[in-house]
Design a protein around this motif. Structure first.
Motif, mmCIF file in Angstrom:
data_model
loop_
_atom_site.group_PDB
_atom_site.id
_atom_site.type_symbol
_atom_site.label_atom_id
_atom_site.label_comp_id
_atom_site.label_asym_id
_atom_site.label_seq_id
_atom_site.Cartn_x
_atom_site.Cartn_y
_atom_site.Cartn_z
ATOM 1 N N SER A 1 -68.059 -27.153 -65.908
ATOM 2 C CA SER A 1 -67.992 -26.046 -66.859
ATOM 3 C C SER A 1 -67.361 -26.485 -68.177
ATOM 4 O O SER A 1 -67.759 -26.018 -69.244
ATOM 5 N N CYS A 2 -66.415 -27.410 -68.138
ATOM 6 C CA CYS A 2 -65.824 -27.934 -69.372
ATOM 7 C C CYS A 2 -66.859 -28.728 -70.160
ATOM 8 O O CYS A 2 -66.987 -28.570 -71.381
ATOM 9 N N LEU A 3 -67.607 -29.570 -69.465
ATOM 10 C CA LEU A 3 -68.664 -30.340 -70.116
ATOM 11 C C LEU A 3 -69.735 -29.415 -70.691
ATOM 12 O O LEU A 3 -70.178 -29.593 -71.829
ATOM 13 N N ALA A 4 -70.138 -28.404 -69.928
ATOM 14 C CA ALA A 4 -71.141 -27.443 -70.408
ATOM 15 C C ALA A 4 -70.636 -26.683 -71.623
ATOM 16 O O ALA A 4 -71.391 -26.438 -72.580
ATOM 17 N N LEU A 5 -69.357 -26.317 -71.626
ATOM 18 C CA LEU A 5 -68.779 -25.607 -72.764
ATOM 19 C C LEU A 5 -68.743 -26.498 -74.001
ATOM 20 O O LEU A 5 -69.020 -26.043 -75.117
ATOM 21 N N ALA A 6 -68.446 -27.776 -73.816
ATOM 22 C CA ALA A 6 -68.436 -28.716 -74.944
ATOM 23 C C ALA A 6 -69.845 -28.915 -75.496
ATOM 24 O O ALA A 6 -70.050 -28.909 -76.713
ATOM 25 N N VAL A 7 -70.818 -29.085 -74.613
ATOM 26 C CA VAL A 7 -72.211 -29.258 -75.056
ATOM 27 C C VAL A 7 -72.696 -28.008 -75.765
ATOM 28 O O VAL A 7 -73.340 -28.086 -76.828
ATOM 29 N N LEU A 8 -72.378 -26.838 -75.206
ATOM 30 C CA LEU A 8 -72.760 -25.582 -75.858
ATOM 31 C C LEU A 8 -72.154 -25.487 -77.248
ATOM 32 O O LEU A 8 -72.839 -25.126 -78.213
ATOM 33 N N THR B 1 -53.508 -31.679 -66.796
ATOM 34 C CA THR B 1 -54.698 -31.317 -67.571
ATOM 35 C C THR B 1 -55.260 -29.987 -67.099
ATOM 36 O O THR B 1 -55.649 -29.150 -67.918
ATOM 37 N N TYR B 2 -55.303 -29.765 -65.801
ATOM 38 C CA TYR B 2 -55.807 -28.494 -65.276
ATOM 39 C C TYR B 2 -54.916 -27.338 -65.729
ATOM 40 O O TYR B 2 -55.406 -26.260 -66.042
ATOM 41 N N ARG B 3 -53.628 -27.593 -65.785
ATOM 42 C CA ARG B 3 -52.703 -26.526 -66.198
ATOM 43 C C ARG B 3 -52.864 -26.172 -67.675
ATOM 44 O O ARG B 3 -52.951 -25.001 -68.021
ATOM 45 N N TRP B 4 -52.903 -27.174 -68.556
ATOM 46 C CA TRP B 4 -53.012 -26.826 -69.976
ATOM 47 C C TRP B 4 -54.405 -26.327 -70.310
ATOM 48 O O TRP B 4 -54.567 -25.482 -71.188
ATOM 49 N N SER C 1 -56.213 -24.458 -68.403
ATOM 50 C CA SER C 1 -56.289 -23.061 -67.978
ATOM 51 C C SER C 1 -55.690 -22.121 -69.029
ATOM 52 O O SER C 1 -56.005 -20.935 -69.054
ATOM 53 N N LEU C 2 -54.857 -22.648 -69.904
ATOM 54 C CA LEU C 2 -54.319 -21.855 -71.021
ATOM 55 C C LEU C 2 -55.192 -21.976 -72.264
ATOM 56 O O LEU C 2 -55.490 -20.986 -72.928
ATOM 57 N N ALA C 3 -55.623 -23.181 -72.581
ATOM 58 C CA ALA C 3 -56.398 -23.411 -73.807
ATOM 59 C C ALA C 3 -57.777 -22.775 -73.758
ATOM 60 O O ALA C 3 -58.327 -22.396 -74.794
ATOM 61 N N VAL C 4 -58.332 -22.633 -72.571
ATOM 62 C CA VAL C 4 -59.692 -22.110 -72.453
ATOM 63 C C VAL C 4 -59.795 -20.668 -72.961
ATOM 64 O O VAL C 4 -60.874 -20.223 -73.361
ATOM 65 N N TRP C 5 -58.678 -19.965 -73.016
ATOM 66 C CA TRP C 5 -58.726 -18.579 -73.485
ATOM 67 C C TRP C 5 -59.049 -18.490 -74.972
ATOM 68 O O TRP C 5 -59.519 -17.456 -75.458
ATOM 69 N N PHE D 1 -61.657 -21.373 -66.466
ATOM 70 C CA PHE D 1 -60.324 -20.891 -66.100
ATOM 71 C C PHE D 1 -60.207 -20.733 -64.586
ATOM 72 O O PHE D 1 -59.218 -21.171 -63.980
ATOM 73 N N SER D 2 -61.207 -20.111 -63.983
ATOM 74 C CA SER D 2 -61.178 -19.883 -62.537
ATOM 75 C C SER D 2 -61.128 -21.202 -61.774
ATOM 76 O O SER D 2 -60.382 -21.339 -60.796
ATOM 77 N N ALA D 3 -61.912 -22.180 -62.213
ATOM 78 C CA ALA D 3 -61.928 -23.481 -61.549
ATOM 79 C C ALA D 3 -60.580 -24.186 -61.689
ATOM 80 O O ALA D 3 -60.090 -24.795 -60.730
ATOM 81 N N CYS D 4 -59.980 -24.104 -62.874
ATOM 82 C CA CYS D 4 -58.669 -24.746 -63.078
ATOM 83 C C CYS D 4 -57.595 -24.077 -62.226
ATOM 84 O O CYS D 4 -56.775 -24.757 -61.594
ATOM 85 N N ALA D 5 -57.604 -22.757 -62.186
ATOM 86 C CA ALA D 5 -56.625 -22.039 -61.367
ATOM 87 C C ALA D 5 -56.825 -22.355 -59.888
ATOM 88 O O ALA D 5 -55.854 -22.593 -59.148
ATOM 89 N N TRP D 6 -58.068 -22.392 -59.451
ATOM 90 C CA TRP D 6 -58.390 -22.722 -58.059
ATOM 91 C C TRP D 6 -57.907 -24.132 -57.731
ATOM 92 O O TRP D 6 -57.319 -24.380 -56.681
#
Length: 133
Positions: free
Chosen positions: A24-31, A68-71, A73-77, A109-114
């Protein structure tokens, strides 16, 4: 099973959350790149720099760095907020792009929290096993 072995072998939940977060991070960057450079460019494409934090996070997500997962999950907002604003204010086809950005942001966000929860649970379980032995 030794403590070192327990902490280095990821559980299935950790692996699934890792792939979901990375994808999802890669897809968001490509988008973001496609949106700002090709699909609906605004200005000279300088807004494409917004994907830099996503690109910087990819190696940490790949290596399963908990920090990285923690930050992330905050930055994605910030991306979710941009998507929400643009869904309500962008013209025509940009609404679809903004909706996709919003969905990918919530998914990331959901994936990072999970992932964080699964890693902490696996760590507690490994500690319980080693202290019982």
């Amino acid at each position: 099973m030794t403590e070192a072995h327990a902490t280095t072998v990821p559980t299935p939940a950790v692996q699934r959350s890792r792939w979901l977060a990375f994808g999802s991070c890669l897809a968001l960057a490509v988008l973001g790149l496609l949106w700002e450079l090709h699909l609906a460019p605004t200005g000279s494409g300088s807004l494409a720099i917004k994907v830099i934090p996503l690109l910087l996070a990819l190696p940490g997500l790949w290596r399963m760095k908990l920090y990285t997962y923690r930050w992330m999950s905050l930055a994605v907002w910030l991306y979710a907020a941009e998507g929400a604003v643009r869904v309500n204010s962008a013209p025509g086809p940009e609404v679809t792009l903004a909706a996709i950005e919003l969905v990918l942001s919530v998914l990331l966000f959901s994936a990072c929290a999970w992932h964080v929860r699964a890693r902490l649970a696996a760590g507690r379980q490994a500690t319980a096993i080693t202290s019982a032995a």
